[in-house]
Write an enzyme that holds these catalytic residues in place. Structure first.
Site, short mmCIF file in Angstrom:
data_model
loop_
_atom_site.label_atom_id
_atom_site.label_comp_id
_atom_site.label_asym_id
_atom_site.label_seq_id
_atom_site.Cartn_x
_atom_site.Cartn_y
_atom_site.Cartn_z
N GLN A 98 0.85 -1.20 0.00
CA GLN A 98 0.00 0.00 0.00
C GLN A 98 0.88 1.24 0.00
OE1 GLN A 98 -3.39 -0.61 3.08
NE2 GLN A 98 -1.84 -2.11 3.58
N ASN A 99 2.19 1.05 0.13
CA ASN A 99 3.09 2.19 0.32
C ASN A 99 3.39 2.91 -0.99
OD1 ASN A 99 3.07 1.33 2.89
ND2 ASN A 99 5.12 0.46 2.89
N VAL A 100 3.58 4.22 -0.87
CA VAL A 100 3.85 5.03 -2.05
C VAL A 100 5.32 5.49 -2.06
CG1 VAL A 100 1.46 5.82 -2.28
CG2 VAL A 100 3.04 7.15 -0.86
N ASP A 101 6.14 4.91 -1.16
CA ASP A 101 7.52 5.40 -1.00
C ASP A 101 8.53 4.75 -1.94
OD1 ASP A 101 8.04 2.84 0.18
OD2 ASP A 101 7.59 3.61 2.18
N HIS A 116 -1.48 1.66 -4.16
CA HIS A 116 -1.88 3.06 -3.98
C HIS A 116 -1.00 4.03 -4.77
CE1 HIS A 116 -4.02 1.85 0.03
NE2 HIS A 116 -4.70 1.51 -1.03
N GLY A 197 2.92 -4.58 9.00
CA GLY A 197 2.98 -3.13 9.19
C GLY A 197 1.81 -2.38 8.59
N ASN A 223 3.14 -7.01 13.41
CA ASN A 223 2.81 -5.62 13.77
C ASN A 223 3.10 -5.46 15.27
OD1 ASN A 223 1.35 -3.11 14.32
ND2 ASN A 223 0.32 -3.47 12.36
C1 BJW Z 1 4.73 -1.15 12.30
C2 BJW Z 1 5.96 -0.59 12.65
C3 BJW Z 1 7.11 -1.38 12.46
C4 BJW Z 1 4.41 0.88 13.01
N1 BJW Z 1 6.99 -2.61 11.98
N2 BJW Z 1 4.64 -2.38 11.82
C5 BJW Z 1 -16.27 3.19 5.11
C6 BJW Z 1 -16.39 4.56 5.32
C7 BJW Z 1 -15.73 5.48 4.50
C8 BJW Z 1 -14.97 5.08 3.47
C9 BJW Z 1 -14.86 3.72 3.26
C10 BJW Z 1 -15.50 2.79 4.06
N3 BJW Z 1 -15.17 1.55 3.62
C11 BJW Z 1 -14.34 1.67 2.60
C12 BJW Z 1 -14.15 2.99 2.36
C13 BJW Z 1 -13.32 3.58 1.37
C14 BJW Z 1 -11.89 3.86 1.75
C15 BJW Z 1 -11.51 3.20 3.07
O1 BJW Z 1 -11.06 2.08 3.12
N4 BJW Z 1 -11.64 3.93 4.16
C16 BJW Z 1 -11.34 3.37 5.48
C17 BJW Z 1 -10.37 4.31 6.18
C18 BJW Z 1 -12.63 3.19 6.21
N5 BJW Z 1 -11.12 3.33 0.65
C19 BJW Z 1 -10.96 4.00 -0.45
O2 BJW Z 1 -11.44 5.10 -0.62
C20 BJW Z 1 -10.18 3.31 -1.55
N6 BJW Z 1 -10.89 3.37 -2.75
C21 BJW Z 1 -12.09 2.79 -2.91
O3 BJW Z 1 -12.62 2.14 -2.04
O4 BJW Z 1 -12.64 3.00 -4.13
C22 BJW Z 1 -13.96 2.55 -4.38
C23 BJW Z 1 -14.31 2.99 -5.77
C24 BJW Z 1 -14.64 2.04 -6.72
C25 BJW Z 1 -14.99 2.47 -7.99
C26 BJW Z 1 -15.00 3.83 -8.29
C27 BJW Z 1 -14.65 4.77 -7.35
C28 BJW Z 1 -14.33 4.34 -6.07
C29 BJW Z 1 -8.86 4.04 -1.79
C30 BJW Z 1 -8.00 4.02 -0.60
C31 BJW Z 1 -6.75 4.84 -0.87
C32 BJW Z 1 -5.93 5.00 0.39
N7 BJW Z 1 -5.01 6.03 0.22
C33 BJW Z 1 -4.12 6.33 1.32
C34 BJW Z 1 -3.56 7.75 1.23
C35 BJW Z 1 -2.86 8.04 0.01
C36 BJW Z 1 -2.36 9.43 0.12
C37 BJW Z 1 -0.88 9.46 0.26
O5 BJW Z 1 -0.20 8.56 0.71
O6 BJW Z 1 -0.38 10.50 -0.09
O7 BJW Z 1 -3.11 5.34 1.39
S1 BJW Z 1 -4.85 6.31 2.92
C38 BJW Z 1 -3.43 5.71 3.74
O8 BJW Z 1 -3.87 4.49 4.36
C39 BJW Z 1 -2.42 5.35 2.64
C40 BJW Z 1 -2.04 3.95 3.06
O9 BJW Z 1 -1.54 3.22 1.95
C41 BJW Z 1 -3.30 3.40 3.64
C42 BJW Z 1 -3.10 2.24 4.59
O10 BJW Z 1 -2.41 2.64 5.72
P1 BJW Z 1 -1.35 1.67 6.37
O11 BJW Z 1 -0.28 1.38 5.41
O12 BJW Z 1 -2.04 0.53 6.98
O13 BJW Z 1 -0.69 2.63 7.46
P2 BJW Z 1 -1.18 2.97 8.95
O14 BJW Z 1 -0.46 4.18 9.37
O15 BJW Z 1 -2.63 2.99 9.03
O16 BJW Z 1 -0.70 1.73 9.80
C43 BJW Z 1 0.69 1.48 10.02
C44 BJW Z 1 0.79 0.24 10.87
O17 BJW Z 1 2.16 -0.05 11.02
C45 BJW Z 1 0.23 0.41 12.28
O18 BJW Z 1 -0.66 -0.68 12.55
C46 BJW Z 1 1.45 0.34 13.19
O19 BJW Z 1 1.21 -0.33 14.41
C47 BJW Z 1 2.39 -0.46 12.35
N8 BJW Z 1 3.83 -0.23 12.61
N9 BJW Z 1 5.80 0.67 13.17
C48 BJW Z 1 5.78 -3.10 11.73
N10 BJW Z 1 8.38 -0.89 12.82
#
Ligand code: BJW
Length: 254
Positions: A98-101, A116, A197, A223
């Site tokens: 999911q990372n963009v890095d 992503h 992660g 995690n």
């Molecule tokens: C460690 C550590 C170490 C720390 N070792 N671990 C209900 C309500 C509202 C919306 C929705 C819903 N259900 C679904 C949705 C839609 C939404 C969604 O899922 N929302 C949820 C938040 C509820 N999803 C979307 O909108 C997606 N699109 C979609 O559904 O489209 C439908 C569609 C179909 C057809 C036409 C049109 C639409 C798109 C999702 C895009 C996500 N984008 C982001 C931001 C991008 C911006 C950017 O980066 O500049 O992507 S959000 C952000 O979260 C980013 C990440 O990739 C993503 C996931 O986060 P991740 O990687 O899990 O990070 P963290 O910080 O959350 O967690 C880190 C973890 O690491 C923690 O658990 C720590 O404990 C752990 N950790 N140190 C190991 N050393």
């Protein structure tokens, strides 16, 4: 279940899939989104990571991305990335991130599926550059790489039509690229699926683990803290990816 159990499953797995999130890059200095120091603690996603935010204030959004590109540009892969890179070459491990890095790519991981997008790729937004032209541009199909920090000009422009460029990143409410989602879904047909992660709350990425489990894969999570996936996986390892993955890799050699 322990690290030794996970190592035993890894030894037996002929198809291994790993889903990574921001946590794998934390030790490299890349901020996560939802942790104590996470980006979403300081900024509201709806102000910066949605198409509506970009339409409202593209300069603000680009300033945020320029800041992140400068920060991430200085980060290097850590031992967690290195282990996965080796597994991609030697164990037929598919890495879905999911990372963009782009740190998996930098570590030499083969065939990374980026759900992503990338901080280093841009595409045409089909909008005029604020304050420059009133002409509405069409959306060009063009997507290009630009790793200059800083940009030659902010906001950057589409090289084809001169219109406003946008990050080639999937924002909230936007669909993932079909080919990426299809490849990731295909990778859920595996013997072992490990989520590393990730807070496991952003869909559709978070659903991949469930798909893998439904299809009979052994599932695991690495995690430091519990997530919504912890109660679902067969093996939950609480620890940092940069510590756990090298230990796991070492166990595989015995
Ligand atoms: C460690 C550590 C170490 C720390 N070792 N671990 C209900 C309500 C509202 C919306 C929705 C819903 N259900 C679904 C949705 C839609 C939404 C969604 O899922 N929302 C949820 C938040 C509820 N999803 C979307 O909108 C997606 N699109 C979609 O559904 O489209 C439908 C569609 C179909 C057809 C036409 C049109 C639409 C798109 C999702 C895009 C996500 N984008 C982001 C931001 C991008 C911006 C950017 O980066 O500049 O992507 S959000 C952000 O979260 C980013 C990440 O990739 C993503 C996931 O986060 P991740 O990687 O899990 O990070 P963290 O910080 O959350 O967690 C880190 C973890 O690491 C923690 O658990 C720590 O404990 C752990 N950790 N140190 C190991 N050393």
């Amino acid at each position: 279940m322990s690290l030794e159990d996970l190592a035993a499953h890894l030894r037996r797995a002929s198809r291994l899939t790993v889903l990574t999130g921001a946590g794998i890059s934390a030790a490299s200095g890349v901020p996560t989104f939802r942790g104590a120091e996470g980006l979403w603690r300081q900024y509201r996603p709806e102000d910066l990571a949605t198409p509506a935010a970009f339409h409202r204030d593209p300069i603000l959004v680009w300033e945020w991305y320029a800041w992140r590109r400068a920060l991430v540009g200085k980060c290097r892969p850590n031992p967690g990335h290195d282990v996965l890179a080796r597994w991609s070459r030697e164990r037929r491990c598919t890495v879905v991130t999911q990372n963009v890095d782009d740190l998996h790519h930098q570590a030499g991981t083969e065939g990374v599926i980026r759900l992503h997008g990338s901080l280093w790729e841009l595409r045409c937004a089909g909008l005029p550059v604020p304050g420059r032209t009133r002409r509405r541009t069409g959306v060009c199909d063009d997507e290009w790489r630009d790793d200059r920090v800083p940009f030659a000009e902010t906001p950057p422009r589409c090289p084809q039509c001169g219109g406003l460029a946008r990050p080639a990143i999937v924002w909230f409410g936007e669909a993932l690229r079909d080919s990426d989602l299809r490849a990731a879904t295909a990778a859920t047909r595996c013997d072992l699926f490990i989520a590393i992660g990730t807070s496991a709350i952003v869909h559709p990425a978070a659903g991949l683990l469930h798909d893998a489990k439904r299809q009979g894969a052994v599932t695991a999570e690495i995690n430091p803290v519990p997530t919504p996936a912890s109660g679902i996986v067969d093996i939950a390892i609480h620890g940092a990816a940069e510590d756990v993955l090298p230990r796991l890799d070492l166990l595989l050699s015995f």
